[in-house]
Every structure is written in structure tokens, then in C-alpha cells.
Scaffold this motif. Structure first.
Motif, PDB file in Angstrom:
ATOM      1  N   SER A  46      34.454   2.046  -2.210  1.00  0.00           N
ATOM      2  CA  SER A  46      33.393   1.362  -2.968  1.00  0.00           C
ATOM      3  C   SER A  46      33.855  -0.718  -2.616  1.00  0.00           C
ATOM      4  O   SER A  46      34.984  -0.998  -2.933  1.00  0.00           O
ATOM      5  N   ASP A  47      32.771  -0.542  -2.194  1.00  0.00           N
ATOM      6  CA  ASP A  47      32.586  -2.314  -2.564  1.00  0.00           C
ATOM      7  C   ASP A  47      32.026  -3.072  -2.997  1.00  0.00           C
ATOM      8  O   ASP A  47      30.973  -1.919  -4.359  1.00  0.00           O
ATOM      9  N   ASP A  48      31.907  -3.929  -2.673  1.00  0.00           N
ATOM     10  CA  ASP A  48      30.885  -5.136  -3.739  1.00  0.00           C
ATOM     11  C   ASP A  48      31.585  -5.770  -5.909  1.00  0.00           C
ATOM     12  O   ASP A  48      31.228  -6.661  -6.285  1.00  0.00           O
ATOM     13  N   TRP A  49      33.048  -5.685  -5.678  1.00  0.00           N
ATOM     14  CA  TRP A  49      33.574  -5.517  -6.828  1.00  0.00           C
ATOM     15  C   TRP A  49      34.360  -7.028  -6.720  1.00  0.00           C
ATOM     16  O   TRP A  49      34.268  -7.408  -5.776  1.00  0.00           O
ATOM     17  N   LEU A 132      39.333  -7.201   1.928  1.00  0.00           N
ATOM     18  CA  LEU A 132      38.620  -8.148   1.776  1.00  0.00           C
ATOM     19  C   LEU A 132      36.571  -8.200   1.928  1.00  0.00           C
ATOM     20  O   LEU A 132      36.683  -7.216   3.079  1.00  0.00           O
ATOM     21  N   HIS A 133      35.730  -8.247   1.199  1.00  0.00           N
ATOM     22  CA  HIS A 133      34.149  -8.047   1.076  1.00  0.00           C
ATOM     23  C   HIS A 133      33.752  -9.053   2.027  1.00  0.00           C
ATOM     24  O   HIS A 133      32.749  -9.316   2.471  1.00  0.00           O
ATOM     25  N   GLY A 134      34.745 -10.308   1.169  1.00  0.00           N
ATOM     26  CA  GLY A 134      33.252 -11.872   1.305  1.00  0.00           C
ATOM     27  C   GLY A 134      33.778 -12.934   0.274  1.00  0.00           C
ATOM     28  O   GLY A 134      33.732 -12.538  -0.461  1.00  0.00           O
ATOM     29  N   CYS A 136      31.515 -14.589  -0.681  1.00  0.00           N
ATOM     30  CA  CYS A 136      30.749 -14.354  -1.158  1.00  0.00           C
ATOM     31  C   CYS A 136      29.768 -13.735  -0.465  1.00  0.00           C
ATOM     32  O   CYS A 136      29.685 -13.379   0.364  1.00  0.00           O
ATOM     33  N   HIS A 137      28.433 -12.873  -0.894  1.00  0.00           N
ATOM     34  CA  HIS A 137      27.930 -11.698  -0.725  1.00  0.00           C
ATOM     35  C   HIS A 137      26.667 -12.822  -0.307  1.00  0.00           C
ATOM     36  O   HIS A 137      25.452 -11.400  -0.249  1.00  0.00           O
ATOM     37  N   TYR A 138      26.737 -13.770   0.936  1.00  0.00           N
ATOM     38  CA  TYR A 138      25.678 -14.266   1.116  1.00  0.00           C
ATOM     39  C   TYR A 138      26.419 -15.163   2.291  1.00  0.00           C
ATOM     40  O   TYR A 138      27.533 -15.256   1.839  1.00  0.00           O
TER      41      TYR A 138
HETATM   42 ZN   LIG Z   1      28.400  -5.030  -0.385  1.00  0.00          ZN
END
Ligand SMILES: [Zn+2]
Length: 399
Positions: A46-49, A132-134, A136-138
Motif C-alpha cells: 500500500s503506497d502513499d502514506w 521508503l516511497h520517497g 516527496c512524491h515529486y
Molecule cells: Zn505513490
């Protein structure tokens, strides 16, 4: 005479089959070398949290409830990864500078305390596995440049509330390219190295350890990112089975430079896992779809890494939770030997070639291998046309 004719036909058929196997040797061998799991394995990815809307906190607590209520035969609770974003824009400050300077609000900021608390409760309960997803998302300079020429992006970037990155144009959600204009441009390697080191430090500030597992936003990244993550402590990278390295002039992910199967390694060192099934209840995906995807991965001797996103649990709330609960329970009912696991558990089993997890017996390995061959482009058709499909089905125990 009849015998001679039979021998001749048999000879021709065998030569033909050998030729087919030779032409497809590479993908066939790769799928033979790919490890085979001894039992079905499920991870909800599950992403983006993380940094973002505060309404995530109650959504996360509800997920803890649902995941905690489902256990496999060994007593392990259902596991959901949290692909974590460590920062959102500080809109009012960016507005003051008219989108020329970037400021972020980090996940360790006091205003995100409730979100961090909810994550921690799930981590301690063993149902959340952060990765780790990042940062920031950009890519901040790209989103600034886009905001200076696009009113909608400017509005998003300068808003007073912690922003939802799902609302950004898709190409700008890719962290590791400059998609301020299309096609995207590569980032300088030294910028990638500095950004990866900084995001690993930010992750450590929140979770107390370096990130072990990373997943690129929108699955657009490159070799330099692999290397920078490895230098920052990442040893496992989640992939969709291919690596897109740019955004094409249409905005779509493109410039694919690598294909990977589970257990392959990046030349920079980290192990690749493959996440190639999707469960997004708000897009109409049913619990049965989750069960079917898992059953198919299990037939192939693969772990089921099933992708979902926070937007389901933010927008659809209880109905997405109900669908998730039904999917998990249905999966256990259909595949009673199913085990819940975190990507780090799977990576450990692969790295140590753990015989408790990985199959070494010939017949189950052959069955998994033949089940994998259907995905090789054109092979399935050629095998059917030449009759090779028949012995393969016999090998796989499918006749
Ligand atoms: Zn994402």
C-alpha cells in the motif's frame, strides 16, 4: 515403412521443438532459475502514506483493526506495507516566494503526530511494514517549474492544507525524473545521490532505522537511483517487473531499460521483488480478483505482492475496508496454506535460499515453471502451434 515414416515425423517434431526452445531459451531459463515458493505468500502493498492529510490517521487505525482480525495458519496477522512519503510542500511559504523557492513539511513535524502514531500502532501490532516511497512524491525543482506555468499545479503547490499528491498530474508524481516538460529529462547523478541519502536520513528520524525496502513513486527510476538507495542502506527494491526510466512525450512511463523477475539483483546490489497485481476497491476491483490473482501467483510458485493505495481507504472508507477484509478471508479459505509476510521476510528467504520457504523438489518446480511460461510473449502461441504445449502441460501436471 510405417515405422520409418513415424521415425521421420518424430524426428522433425523433435527438431522443431528444440528450435522453439532454443529461440526462447533466455526467458525460459530465467523462469527456471527464478525461485519457487513452497506455499502461497501474500503481501498487501500500500503506497502513499505519511506526510499529507491528517485524515490518514483514522484510516490507518481502521486498517489496523481489519488486518489484526485476519491470521494465517501460523498465527501471523495480515501484513500491509506502508509506502511512506516523508514530506509535502509548505504551500504558504512557497506562495510567498511565488513558486521560485521550495519548502517542505516533513513527516517528523509536530502537525503529523497523529499520522505517525497510527503508523506506529500498526507496526507494533505486526500488521504494517513501512518502506521508503520517497522524500516527496515529486521532484521539487520540477514541480516548482511546472507551477510557474500551470495554474492547477500552482494551486496544488501553494494550498494551505497538507496536499494530497494523488491530485498532481501523473507525470509530476514521478520523483526521479524532471517532468516539468515532456518528455522528461534525467536528473544529474549527484542530485540523485544527495536526495537518496537525505530521504534515508528522514526515514531514520521517523522510524528509527534506515529503510531496507524501497519502491519508486509511479515505478519510474533508474540505475543511479538503485545505486544511491543501496548506498543509503536499501537492500530490497519493489518493481513491477520492468523499469521505466522516463516519462514519454505523452506523459506515460517509458524508456524501459530492464526487465526483472523475483530474486534477480540490481547491478548496484539490492534484490528485486515483483509486484504485479492490483487491488483498488474504488476502481471496482473485487475481493474475488484479489483471490484469483493470488491463486495464479501461487500456481506459478510466486509470492503475491498486491498493490493498493491509500486513496481507497481515504475516499471509499468502510467499503474499501470491507472489500479488503473479504479478500483476505477469501484468500485464506481458498488457499489454507497461505502465509502473510512482509517484503523483508521474502527477501531474507530468497537471500538465504531458505529451504523452509523455497522449493527444491523437481516436480513442483517444473509445475511452477510451466505455469510461468504463458507470460512469455509469443511463446504460448508458438508452443500451441508446434504441439510443444502438450509435453509442457504433461510436465506441469496439467493434463
Ligand atoms: Zn505513490
Amino acid at each position: 515403412m510405417a515405422m520409418t515414416l513415424f521415425a521421420l515425423v518424430l524426428g522433425v517434431v523433435l527438431v522443431l521443438w528444440s528450435a522453439v526452445l532454443l529461440v526462447f531459451a533466455r526467458p525460459l531459463l530465467a523462469r527456471w532459475r527464478e525461485p519457487v515458493f513452497r506455499f502461497p505468500v501474500l503481501v498487501i502493498e500500500s503506497d502513499d502514506w505519511g506526510a499529507g492529510p491528517l485524515a490518514q490517521a483514522p484510516a490507518l487505525y481502521r486498517l489496523v483493526d481489519v488486518l489484526s482480525g485476519v491470521q494465517d495458519r501460523s498465527g501471523r496477522r495480515a501484513v500491509m506495507t506502508l509506502g511512506v512519503i516523508l514530506e509535502v510542500p509548505d504551500g504558504p511559504r512557497i506562495a510567498v516566494g511565488d513558486c521560485h523557492d521550495y519548502y517542505g513539511i516533513a513527516l517528523d513535524d509536530a502537525r503529523f503526530e497523529a499520522v505517525r502514531g497510527a503508523m506506529q500502532v500498526g507496526i507494533e501490532a505486526g500488521v504494517f511494514a513501512p518502506q521508503l516511497h520517497g522524500q516527496c512524491h515529486y521532484w521539487p525543482p520540477a514541480v516548482l517549474a511546472a507551477a510557474r506555468k500551470d495554474e492547477a499545479v500552482r494551486h496544488w503547490l501553494t494550498g494551505p492544507e497538507p496536499a494530497s499528491t494523488e491530485m498532481l498530474p501523473s507525470a509530476l508524481q514521478s520523483r526521479w525524473v524532471d517532468a516539468s516538460s515532456l518528455p522528461s529529462r534525467n536528473l544529474p547523478e549527484r542530485d540523485i545521490q544527495a536526495a537518496a541519502a537525505a530521504e534515508a536520513s528522514a526515514y531514520r528520524r521517523v522510524f528509527g532505522t534506515a529503510p531496507q525496502v524501497a519502491v519508486a513513486t509511479t515505478f519510474v527510476w533508474n540505475e543511479a537511483v538503485d545505486a544511491a538507495w543501496a548506498a543509503a542502506g536499501v537492500d530490497t527494491i519493489i518493481t513491477p517487473g520492468r523499469r521505466a526510466t522516463c516519462r514519454a512525450d505523452t506523459g506515460a512511463p517509458g524508456c524501459v531499460d530492464a526487465a526483472m523477475l523475483t530474486g534477480m539483483r540490481s547491478s548496484a546490489g539490492p534484490l528485486y521483488l515483483v509486484r504485479d497485481a492490483y487491488f483498488e476497491p474504488t476502481l471496482g476491483h473485487t475481493p474475488q480478483r484479489l483471490i484469483d490473482d493470488l491463486r495464479e501467483r501461487s500456481r506459478q510458485g510466486r509470492a503475491g505482492l498486491i498493490e493498493t493505495h491509500r486513496f481507497n481507504f481515504m475516499q471509499a472508507g468502510e467499503s474499501a475496508l470491507t472489500a479488503l477484509d473479504a479478500g483476505l478471508r477469501g484468500a485464506l479459505a481458498t488457499l489454507p496454506a497461505l502465509r502473510f509476510a512482509a517484503p523483508a521476510d521474502i527477501a531474507r528467504a530468497l537471500r538465504t535460499r531458505d529451504p523452509a520457504w523455497l522449493e527444491s523438489r523437481l516436480h513442483p518446480r517444473l509445475a511452477a515453471w510451466t505455469a510461468r511460461l504463458d507470460e512469455v510473449p509469443r511463446f504460448r502461441r508458438v508452443a500451441a502451434l508446434t504441439g510443444l504445449a502438450l509435453p509442457l502441460a504433461m510436465i506441469g501436471g496439467r493434463t
